[in-house]
Each structure stands twice: as C-alpha cells, then as structure tokens.
Enzyme design. Structure first.
Site, mmCIF file in Angstrom:
data_model
loop_
_atom_site.group_PDB
_atom_site.id
_atom_site.type_symbol
_atom_site.label_atom_id
_atom_site.label_comp_id
_atom_site.label_asym_id
_atom_site.label_seq_id
_atom_site.Cartn_x
_atom_site.Cartn_y
_atom_site.Cartn_z
ATOM 1 N N GLY A 1 26.795 43.429 -2.333
ATOM 2 C CA GLY A 1 25.810 44.067 -3.193
ATOM 3 C C GLY A 1 24.649 44.651 -2.424
ATOM 4 O O GLY A 1 24.746 44.892 -1.219
ATOM 5 N N LEU B 1 23.535 47.681 -2.742
ATOM 6 C CA LEU B 1 24.227 48.871 -2.229
ATOM 7 C C LEU B 1 23.253 49.902 -1.673
ATOM 8 O O LEU B 1 22.175 50.127 -2.230
ATOM 9 C CB LEU B 1 25.050 49.517 -3.346
ATOM 10 N N HIS C 1 27.381 51.877 1.699
ATOM 11 C CA HIS C 1 28.379 51.385 0.737
ATOM 12 C C HIS C 1 28.891 52.531 -0.140
ATOM 13 O O HIS C 1 30.077 52.609 -0.459
ATOM 14 C CB HIS C 1 27.761 50.346 -0.210
ATOM 15 N N GLN D 1 29.746 32.562 4.528
ATOM 16 C CA GLN D 1 29.554 33.321 5.769
ATOM 17 C C GLN D 1 28.121 33.266 6.295
ATOM 18 O O GLN D 1 27.789 33.966 7.239
ATOM 19 C CB GLN D 1 30.045 34.753 5.610
ATOM 20 N N ASP E 1 29.543 47.143 10.899
ATOM 21 C CA ASP E 1 29.976 45.779 11.212
ATOM 22 C C ASP E 1 31.301 45.901 11.973
ATOM 23 O O ASP E 1 32.371 45.579 11.448
ATOM 24 C CB ASP E 1 30.124 44.964 9.931
ATOM 25 N N GLN F 1 33.507 42.819 12.537
ATOM 26 C CA GLN F 1 34.115 42.414 11.258
ATOM 27 C C GLN F 1 35.316 43.308 10.933
ATOM 28 O O GLN F 1 36.370 42.831 10.486
ATOM 29 C CB GLN F 1 33.070 42.502 10.136
ATOM 30 N N VAL G 1 26.612 55.097 8.384
ATOM 31 C CA VAL G 1 25.670 56.038 7.756
ATOM 32 C C VAL G 1 24.275 55.665 8.246
ATOM 33 O O VAL G 1 23.895 54.491 8.243
ATOM 34 C CB VAL G 1 25.758 55.967 6.216
ATOM 35 N N ARG H 1 19.845 44.521 5.250
ATOM 36 C CA ARG H 1 18.791 43.731 5.905
ATOM 37 C C ARG H 1 17.610 44.592 6.361
ATOM 38 O O ARG H 1 16.574 44.039 6.709
ATOM 39 C CB ARG H 1 19.384 42.923 7.063
HETATM 40 O O1 PAF Z 1 30.451 43.190 4.926
HETATM 41 C C1 PAF Z 1 30.191 42.483 3.940
HETATM 42 O O2 PAF Z 1 29.405 42.866 3.058
HETATM 43 C C2 PAF Z 1 30.824 41.105 3.801
HETATM 44 O O3 PAF Z 1 30.956 40.500 5.045
HETATM 45 C C3 PAF Z 1 32.174 41.140 3.052
HETATM 46 C C4 PAF Z 1 33.226 41.916 3.819
HETATM 47 C C5 PAF Z 1 31.983 41.750 1.685
HETATM 48 C C6 PAF Z 1 32.698 39.715 2.870
HETATM 49 O O4 PAF Z 1 31.810 38.928 2.150
#
Ligand code: PAF
Length: 293
Positions: free
Chosen positions: A31, A33, A37, A61, A150, A153, A176, A187
């Site tokens: 969220g 956004l 996103h 996490q 990320d 990730q 972006v 953040r």
């Molecule tokens: O990148 C994120 O916002 C989070 O790490 C994800 C992939 C939604 C998992 O909670």
C-alpha cells in the site's frame, strides 16, 4: 473495482477468471501507493485482462526494531489511485486470514537472500518469500509485476517462482524517479525537507559510478570510490552497503568485465533508502545513464 478481503473469495474469483481464459496480472504491494506502484498497475492493465492489486503490510518481513507500526497505511487514497491506473480488482486481507492461528510455514530462498539487505535485515526475505508464495498460490497469476527499486527482492522472487515451478512470469519494471533523481519509495515520506534534499545523493552516487565506468574504469574499487565520494559529501547520509555485483547472482565483482549492478542502501535520517543502477563496461554498448537534473 472489485474488492476482496477473504482469501477464499479471491481464490474462487481467480479460478473463474482462469476458466474464462482471462490473463491475470498481479501487483503485490504494502500500500501507500506512489507513481512507482502505479506504473506496475498500468502495465498489468495493459498486458493482462485482470489487473489485481494486493495491499497488505506484511508483519513477517519487518524486524523487531523496524517501522512496521509506523508504516504508512493509506487505503482510501490507494484505492482511488489504483482505480485511476486501470486496476480491476483489489485484495486487502487481514493478518488473521494470511496467518491464521497455527500458521507454521516459512518459505526461504538460500543464497540470493544472504548478501546486501539479507545481512542488514535478518529474516526480512523469509517474510517476503513466505507471503509472496502464499499470494501466488492463492491467485496463480499469469504475470506478477515488481519494481527494480527493490532489486534484490526481484531476483529472490524470480528464484522462488522458478524453483517452485509456480508458472508465473515475474516482470521487473524500471525504477520511477522524482525529478531530481530520488527513487520513489513509500519510505520517502519519513524524510523532513533537509533529509529529502540529502536523499538525492543515492542517485547521484550511481550516476558518478556510471560516469567513471563509461570513462574506462574497470576496477570495482575505482567505481565504488566514485560513488563513495558523493555519499561522503552528504553529512545526513550513512552508508549501510554499497556494492558492485553480478546482476543475477548478486555476488560482488572485483572487475567490471561484464554488465554489473551498483546497489546501495543508505540511511538518511529515519529512512533506510535503497537504489541501484546498471554499470556497463566501457567497451560494451552503454545503456541509458541515469539522467539527473
Ligand atoms: O515490495 C513490497 O511491497 C513487499 O515486499 C511485497 C512484495 C508486497 C511483499 O510483502
């Protein structure tokens, strides 16, 4: 826009979409956004028949000293923005439905999760891969969209999806940036005006590294030093890590003898900011350098 909170209702809907031959594009988020996103959602809407967003601040996490409690939760604004970006369906689960009593499973990816953020945030990637595996099993998306901001990730989720044969195509999408080069991130809103001005040092450090590589430097030490000089000039910035890595394995490189990735995490005031960019050897065709105002 159709909204789901019950995983069983979402699973039934997703089965129906697949039965009808509709391609499911999935954008998992926590969220709050922003334009980053929304670029993922627009792409999902352009490439698939269903553009499904999930909004879930995943407690697994976050470390005990991290910002889970304060993480921005802005669902009403998120829903309006998602609709404007072509989102067709939203999943907003609760902790009780994602991790019901007795939940005892953890999905982990070895290797790729160990360096970089894995060193600074023990347990973080296990939280990410556990929730992403759960969401993918529920939705069975054709495509899932993640931002390159990320970067680690993204590589971890590619590995997870390939290893478990989940059949979802993981699509990495470009970072972006704000006009001054700062990578968009939820953040960033933790930054006060002085910290916000300082935060531009991450993208400037990448640009400096790209310039010395384009000028022919090929020792990682030289390329990293160019980035370090930029960061050292900024008193509000504290480097967590700064590395030149192989873009697939994330292992550090000593020489720039192939396309590489400069990847960094920097604490600026209360925010731990991530950024990364491609570093190309001078003799290969250069990719687009980070353009900074
Ligand atoms: O990148 C994120 O916002 C989070 O790490 C994800 C992939 C939604 C998992 O909670």
């Amino acid at each position: 826009m159709q909204q789901f909170s019950d995983p069983d209702h979402l699973r039934t809907a997703a089965r129906g979409w697949r039965r009808e031959g509709r391609r499911i594009g999935f954008v998992p988020t926590m969220g709050n956004l922003h334009e980053g996103h929304l670029s993922l959602l627009r792409r999902a809407a352009a490439e698939c028949d269903v553009a499904l967003l999930s909004v879930y601040v995943n407690p697994k996490q976050f470390g005990p000293q991290e910002d889970f409690a304060n993480y921005p939760r802005t669902l009403a604004e998120d829903l309006a923005l998602a609709a404007s970006a072509g989102c067709s369906d939203v999943f907003v689960p609760t902790d009780a439905t994602i991790y019901p009593p007795g939940f005892a499973t953890s999905v982990t990816v070895a290797g790729l999760t160990e360096p970089l953020c894995g060193r600074s945030r023990p347990g973080h990637f296990a939280g990410v891969t556990t929730v992403v595996a759960k969401l993918f099993c529920l939705v069975v998306p054709d495509r899932a969209y993640f931002g390159e901001k990320d970067y680690q990730q993204l590589q971890v989720i590619r590995r997870l999806t390939a290893d478990l044969g989940l059949g979802t195509e993981v699509v990495g999408c470009p970072i972006v940036r704000e006009a001054d080069g700062l990578a968009m991130s939820s953040r960033n809103r933790y930054l006060n005006p002085a910290e916000r001005a300082a935060a531009v040092c991450l993208s400037r450090a990448i640009a400096a590294a790209q310039r010395v590589a384009a000028d022919g430097a090929d020792a990682a030490e030289t390329i990293l030093a160019a980035a370090q000089i930029v960061l050292a000039r900024q008193p509000l910035a504290r480097i967590d890590y700064l590395e030149l890595v192989n873009p697939e394995t994330l292992q550090p490189l000593a020489r720039l003898d192939r396309p590489a990735r400069l990847i960094l995490a920097v604490q600026v005031g209360p925010a731990r900011l991530l950024d990364n960019g491609p570093i190309e050897p001078a003799e290969s065709k250069p990719g687009p350098l980070l353009s900074l105002s």
